[in-house]
Design a protein around this motif. Structure first.
Motif, PDB file in Angstrom:
ATOM      1  N   UNK A 187      17.336   9.308  49.024  1.00  0.00           N
ATOM      2  CA  UNK A 187      17.946   7.985  49.201  1.00  0.00           C
ATOM      3  C   UNK A 187      17.572   7.042  48.069  1.00  0.00           C
ATOM      4  N   UNK A 188      16.313   7.114  47.649  1.00  0.00           N
ATOM      5  CA  UNK A 188      15.802   6.198  46.632  1.00  0.00           C
ATOM      6  C   UNK A 188      15.882   6.769  45.218  1.00  0.00           C
ATOM      7  N   UNK A 189      16.523   7.917  45.042  1.00  0.00           N
ATOM      8  CA  UNK A 189      16.528   8.630  43.756  1.00  0.00           C
ATOM      9  C   UNK A 189      16.960   7.705  42.619  1.00  0.00           C
ATOM     10  N   UNK A 190      16.234   7.790  41.497  1.00  0.00           N
ATOM     11  CA  UNK A 190      16.497   6.938  40.341  1.00  0.00           C
ATOM     12  C   UNK A 190      17.131   7.693  39.175  1.00  0.00           C
ATOM     13  N   UNK A 200      26.714   6.029  48.625  1.00  0.00           N
ATOM     14  CA  UNK A 200      26.343   7.411  48.865  1.00  0.00           C
ATOM     15  C   UNK A 200      24.908   7.516  49.370  1.00  0.00           C
ATOM     16  N   UNK A 201      24.049   6.546  49.027  1.00  0.00           N
ATOM     17  CA  UNK A 201      22.650   6.588  49.444  1.00  0.00           C
ATOM     18  C   UNK A 201      22.512   6.503  50.962  1.00  0.00           C
ATOM     19  N   UNK A 202      23.480   5.877  51.617  1.00  0.00           N
ATOM     20  CA  UNK A 202      23.412   5.749  53.074  1.00  0.00           C
ATOM     21  C   UNK A 202      23.543   7.100  53.766  1.00  0.00           C
ATOM     22  N   UNK A 203      24.188   8.085  53.107  1.00  0.00           N
ATOM     23  CA  UNK A 203      24.291   9.418  53.723  1.00  0.00           C
ATOM     24  C   UNK A 203      22.924  10.076  53.803  1.00  0.00           C
TER      25      UNK A 203
END
Length: 494
Positions: free
Chosen positions: A120-123, A191-194
């Motif tokens: 989710x937090x990927x940078x 997309x992070x919400x998935x």
């Protein structure tokens, strides 16, 4: 040291049915409040993993643009999860048998939740793919231990039939909900919400599990079969990599051919190692059980062929009929609703006809309904036909999922349930992986997509119908009552 196969919980008083003998319908069992909570925890974890297989698919283009991943690199968003989730299933299933199923289940849940938060937090692409790989590793621990906890908590008979029916329904529903939810969440949020949704699931389930789930393991502590673990894990990793890469790039690439050959050689070496091991990772006599061998064949076919149908219909609906991603999701949403309906009736059907007959009938139904799909054209009526056919076929597919799981695990001692369920879940993973590259590529490489889709659908239905015949013969479902063949009879027994 030989593994003690004495059951760690009270054995079922239900005798194994005789092959070919019609099972007597039994009343649906009443589950206690605690049993319902246990079932909720185990099914929620399985649903979470199933959701992860599909929730990201629709979001991939947006994800790639956000993280700077090329189109060719996007396949790793799927492959990074599939490799460990399929490659470590057998190993973790057996480790749960030996060292504690609840312990490994909880560790898998914690790892899955933390990995989902990382994704989710990927940078950058590396951090995202690391999260996906760790999600897959957590899933490889959750799925076989969760299923073996279910089969050892609920005794063989109506209670287990009902529990596996609910679990199978949610497994199928998870794939469908993921396809719809992925598009909605990506459009409304990002997309992070998935990935955040998966972390939330883990956060809800993890605090409940320690107090509700019983610990279980084999009474003795034999050494882990390290050579067997290395060869089977390496073989599955190589095979899954080859098939997932072939789905995107075909079988002509050197890395696909090399890893495919390496996977087959390692799996052959695994069989040789297990035949000489004093405490094998996989008991070869178990693989010779008629129910294990033929039940898993039925599971492999129903998963691989249904995943192929969903894949090519997704292409057909969007590329030929020009439906939007949301409209395509609605088609599969109907499929998910009818799968839930099928899940409520499947245990009753199994109680009436037995798991073997239900498996054969469900495969035959899935194949027969699939024969109507090549009639798809380019008019609006084709949407109705596609929706009806894929939904009805999915109802049969769900019956096959539940009945093959019951067929494989029936008569297996509690001490080996982790191994049996590891085989079941490995079959699921390999089935989901193998269908698309073997048949789906015929549609994606065809000059005319519509004719390519039709070719795939005909072959798909033919494979399922052929499997129904083979499983019927292998399980001897048509032998007259009183033949004396029991559920756990080895293939070589007479």
């Amino acid at each position: 040291m030989a593994i003690d196969t004495t059951p760690t919980s009270a054995p079922s008083s239900t005798p194994a049915p005789v092959a070919g003998q019609q099972a007597v319908a039994r009343p649906a069992p009443r589950l206690s409040p605690r049993d319902r909570l246990v079932l909720f925890v185990l099914c929620a974890a399985q649903f979470m993993v199933a959701l992860d297989f599909s929730v990201l698919n629709v979001a991939l283009p947006v994800l790639g643009a956000d993280l700077g991943m090329s189109t060719s690199a996007l396949q790793w968003a799927v492959t990074a999860f599939a490799l460990p989730s399929g490659g470590f299933l057998l190993l973790f299933g057996r480790m749960g048998d030996l060292y504690g199923r609840r312990r490994l289940f909880l560790a898998g849940l914690a790892l899955f939740g933390a990995a989902s938060l990382l994704a989710t937090l990927a940078w950058d692409p590396a951090s995202f793919l690391a999260g996906r790989a760790l999600q897959g590793l957590g899933a490889a621990a959750i799925v076989p231990t969760g299923m073996s906890l279910l089969t050892t908590t609920f005794p063989e008979g109506p209670a287990r039939d009902r529990a596996l029916g609910i679990s199978g329904t949610l497994l199928s529903l998870g794939f469908t909900v993921g396809m719809v939810a992925g598009g909605v969440l990506t459009d409304l949020l990002s997309w992070r919400s998935t990935m955040g949704l998966l972390a939330l699931f883990a956060l809800v389930v993890l605090p409940l599990a320690p107090r509700l789930l019983p610990e279980s393991r084999t009474p003795e502590r034999p050494r882990l079969d390290v050579p067997g673990a290395v060869t089977v894990t390496g073989g599955l990793l190589s095979l899954i990599y080859a098939l997932t890469t072939a789905a995107e790039h075909g079988f002509g690439r050197a890395d696909v051919l090399v890893t495919l050959a390496a996977g087959l050689l390692l799996l052959a070496a695994f069989v040789a190692v297990e035949s000489r091991s004093a405490a094998p990772l996989v008991s070869l006599p178990m693989l010779r059980r008629r129910t294990v061998a033929w039940g898993n064949l039925g599971g492999l076919v129903t998963f691989s062929m249904m995943s192929t149908v969903v894949f090519v219909l997704t292409l057909y609906l969007q590329e030929v009929l020009h439906l939007s991603a949301f409209e395509t999701g609605l088609v599969f949403g109907v499929q998910g609703v009818l799968s839930v309906v099928a899940g409520t009736f499947a245990p009753r059907v199994i109680g009436r006809f037995g798991a073997r007959r239900t498996l054969v009938g469900a495969l035959a139904g899935q194949g027969a309904i699939g024969l109507s799909l090549p009639a798809l054209g380019e008019g609006g009526w084709s949407v109705v036909l596609a929706t009806a056919a894929v939904s009805l076929a999915s109802m049969c597919h769900l019956g096959a999922i539940i009945s093959y799981g019951l067929t494989v695990t029936s008569g297996v001692p509690d001490a080996e349930q982790g191994l049996a369920t590891g085989l079941v879940t490995s079959t699921q993973q390999v089935g989901i992986t193998v269908g698309i590259p073997l048949l789906g590529v015929l549609a994606t490489t065809a000059t005319d997509l519509r004719s390519g889709v039709h070719t795939v659908l005909v072959l798909d239905a033919a494979v399922v119908l052929a499997a129904a015949v083979l499983v019927a013969v292998g399980l001897r479902v048509n032998r007259p009552a009183g033949s004396g063949t029991v559920e756990a009879e080895p293939l070589r027994a007479r």
